[in-house]
Design a protein around this motif. Structure first.
Motif, PDB file in Angstrom:
ATOM      1  N   GLY A 288       0.677  -1.090   0.055  1.00 33.14           N
ATOM      2  CA  GLY A 288      -0.106  -0.111   0.043  1.00 33.14           C
ATOM      3  C   GLY A 288       0.862   1.229   0.072  1.00 33.14           C
ATOM      4  O   GLY A 288       2.023   1.167  -0.299  1.00 33.14           O
ATOM      5  N   LEU A 289       0.182   2.498   0.472  1.00 32.19           N
ATOM      6  CA  LEU A 289       0.778   3.562   0.269  1.00 32.19           C
ATOM      7  C   LEU A 289       0.798   4.266   1.766  1.00 32.19           C
ATOM      8  O   LEU A 289      -0.089   4.107   2.600  1.00 32.19           O
ATOM      9  CB  LEU A 289       0.194   4.613  -0.706  1.00 32.19           C
TER      10      LEU A 289
ATOM     11  N   VAL B 130       2.665  16.828   0.874  1.00 32.05           N
ATOM     12  CA  VAL B 130       2.579  15.558   1.134  1.00 32.05           C
ATOM     13  C   VAL B 130       3.679  14.654   0.810  1.00 32.05           C
ATOM     14  O   VAL B 130       4.250  14.882  -0.286  1.00 32.05           O
ATOM     15  CB  VAL B 130       1.176  14.912   0.207  1.00 32.05           C
ATOM     16  N   GLU B 131       4.078  13.972   1.683  1.00 32.26           N
ATOM     17  CA  GLU B 131       5.196  12.811   1.600  1.00 32.26           C
ATOM     18  C   GLU B 131       4.520  11.608   1.201  1.00 32.26           C
ATOM     19  O   GLU B 131       3.663  10.991   2.171  1.00 32.26           O
ATOM     20  CB  GLU B 131       6.106  13.070   2.736  1.00 32.26           C
ATOM     21  N   GLN B 132       5.040  10.887   0.175  1.00 32.47           N
ATOM     22  CA  GLN B 132       4.244   9.599  -0.069  1.00 32.47           C
ATOM     23  C   GLN B 132       5.472   8.399  -0.241  1.00 32.47           C
ATOM     24  O   GLN B 132       6.658   8.596  -0.736  1.00 32.47           O
ATOM     25  CB  GLN B 132       3.632   9.567  -1.444  1.00 32.47           C
ATOM     26  N   SER B 133       5.122   7.223   0.356  1.00 35.97           N
ATOM     27  CA  SER B 133       6.247   6.324   0.188  1.00 35.97           C
ATOM     28  C   SER B 133       5.256   4.972   0.265  1.00 35.97           C
ATOM     29  O   SER B 133       3.997   5.099   0.379  1.00 35.97           O
ATOM     30  CB  SER B 133       7.345   6.141   1.350  1.00 35.97           C
TER      31      SER B 133
ATOM     32  N   THR C  70       9.144   2.481   3.323  1.00 39.80           N
ATOM     33  CA  THR C  70      10.299   2.521   2.359  1.00 39.80           C
ATOM     34  C   THR C  70       9.955   3.687   1.080  1.00 39.80           C
ATOM     35  O   THR C  70       8.812   3.720   0.697  1.00 39.80           O
ATOM     36  CB  THR C  70      10.585   1.091   1.817  1.00 39.80           C
ATOM     37  N   PRO C  71      11.034   3.742   0.409  1.00 40.42           N
ATOM     38  CA  PRO C  71      10.995   4.891  -0.676  1.00 40.42           C
ATOM     39  C   PRO C  71      10.395   4.264  -1.953  1.00 40.42           C
ATOM     40  O   PRO C  71      10.626   2.815  -2.147  1.00 40.42           O
ATOM     41  CB  PRO C  71      12.176   5.613  -1.068  1.00 40.42           C
ATOM     42  N   ILE C  72       9.647   4.782  -2.689  1.00 41.60           N
ATOM     43  CA  ILE C  72       8.945   4.163  -4.124  1.00 41.60           C
ATOM     44  C   ILE C  72      10.011   4.585  -5.221  1.00 41.60           C
ATOM     45  O   ILE C  72      10.561   5.629  -5.407  1.00 41.60           O
ATOM     46  CB  ILE C  72       7.601   4.655  -4.487  1.00 41.60           C
TER      47      ILE C  72
END
Length: 387
Positions: free
Chosen positions: A201-202, A299-302, A307-309
């Motif tokens: 997921g995210l 917004v930060e998303q991983s 873990t980073p995408i």
């Protein structure tokens, strides 16, 4: 380019056709740059958008009341327009007598959907008419890449209405593309990315501060402070904000941490990127990752595990999105309607002045939220609680 339906309308034998003829919406073709046939798994010949306009029969007598009556009757007949949205992803209405925010509000409400309350808003949206606000007011030079609305929070609208009140002479188009087709293409080309999204997921981390973080950005109070009143102390304000966050109904999958010195709050959501369309159960990439990759913000998303995408995945996601999108060239009075579960939108830069392009938006909830893809408990979103 062929369209997939014949004219749609409502027979009204009891009406006086001399003064109030039955209104019929007929499909029409757009230039290939503005309309395309969707790829698999959509049925062959399905276009985005499905372009509709009033029949030429006595069109000089058309008025908004007739349009609204017809929309309501079509929706009462097994939700005809809703089903067309679920098939095409987006509808274009052209040639309607819509001239201002109030006209647009009346038309959009005629579909019978429940107005959407944005919880945790990240941009300011001043009210122009009932459930009508300006679309994104970012500077005209800033492109907004294709995305589903509100993918970074658990509570997203089901339908998006956009009204072109003023169109620039050059640029300012609105992209549209299929999230279902996007999933299929990404699954075929980078299946390992789909596998990781399904497994992890995210994780979206959103920072809300007491002051706007950029022009047009919202404040913490605008995002979660609708119950706050003058005189509330710090503990009371925080309690009221936390109660609003809890309305997402996500339990342990939505958490928050207060910043030092009462500067704001960081809210984290563990969300599914892959969701399924009600009815068909087709998987759809419900995401703003391409927009996030091309334009960093608050917004930060991983991945859901933190873990980073990998950028190579995001770069190819952007490329595929651009390959399958079309750009809607606005004409004054146009209304675009999106099924937000299966269709993405965005915004192209334009030349001239900031005020040369005026697009208004109206957001509504659907009867159902998208379904889960997989068995993980974080993979299912829910409607927000009342409050």
């Amino acid at each position: 380019m062929s369209t997939s339906i014949q004219s749609i309308g409502v027979d009204a034998p009891a009406r006086d056709y001399q003064t109030a003829p039955a209104l019929v919406f007929e499909p029409f073709d757009l230039p290939q740059s503005n309309q395309r046939q969707l790829g698999a798994p959509h049925p062959l010949g399905t276009t985005i958008p499905l372009a509709l306009r009033p029949s030429p029969f006595r069109i000089e007598n058309i008025n908004l009341d007739d349009v609204i009556t017809t929309v309501k009757e079509l929706q009462s007949q097994d939700k005809v327009l809703t089903k067309l949205l679920a098939l095409h992803g987006a509808l274009l209405f052209r040639g309607l007598p819509i001239h201002n925010a109030d006209d647009f509000s009346r038309f959009s409400h005629a579909f019978g959907y429940k107005p959407h309350e944005i919880i945790g808003i990240v941009v300011t949206r001043p009210v122009l008419a009932p459930n009508v606000a300006p679309a994104n007011k970012a500077p005209k030079e800033v492109p907004i890449h294709s995305h589903n609305e509100s993918p970074q929070v658990p509570h997203a609208p089901g339908y998006i209405f956009l009204y072109g009140h003023k169109a620039p002479s050059r640029g300012g188009e609105t992209p549209m593309s299929s999230s279902i087709e996007l999933f299929r293409r990404v699954q075929e080309e980078i299946p390992e990315f789909i596998a990781e999204l399904a497994e992890k997921g995210l994780r979206a981390r959103i920072t809300y501060k007491n002051e706007p973080q950029y022009p047009g950005g919202s404040t913490l109070k605008e995002a979660f402070g609708k119950k706050i009143v003058d005189g509330d102390d710090l503990a009371t304000r925080r309690s009221k904000i936390e109660a609003q966050i809890a309305r997402y109904g996500r339990g342990i999958h939505t958490t928050w941490e207060w910043l030092d010195n009462d500067e704001g709050i960081v809210v984290s959501h563990h969300l599914p990127v892959i969701r399924t369309q009600p009815g068909t159960k087709l998987p759809t990439l419900f995401t703003g990752l391409a927009s996030y990759y091309t334009r960093k913000g608050q917004v930060e998303q991983s991945y859901g595990d933190g873990t980073p995408i990998p950028n190579r995945y995001l770069k190819r996601l952007v490329e595929i999105t651009e390959e399958i999108r079309v750009l809607h060239r606005w004409e004054q009075g146009d209304v675009l309607v999106y099924d937000n579960i299966i269709a993405q939108h965005g915004r192209q830069p334009w030349e001239g002045e900031q005020t040369d392009r005026v697009v208004m938006a109206s957001l509504f909830d659907g009867d159902e939220v998208p379904g889960a893809y997989g068995e993980a408990d974080w993979a299912q979103v829910v409607q927000a609680l009342e409050g």
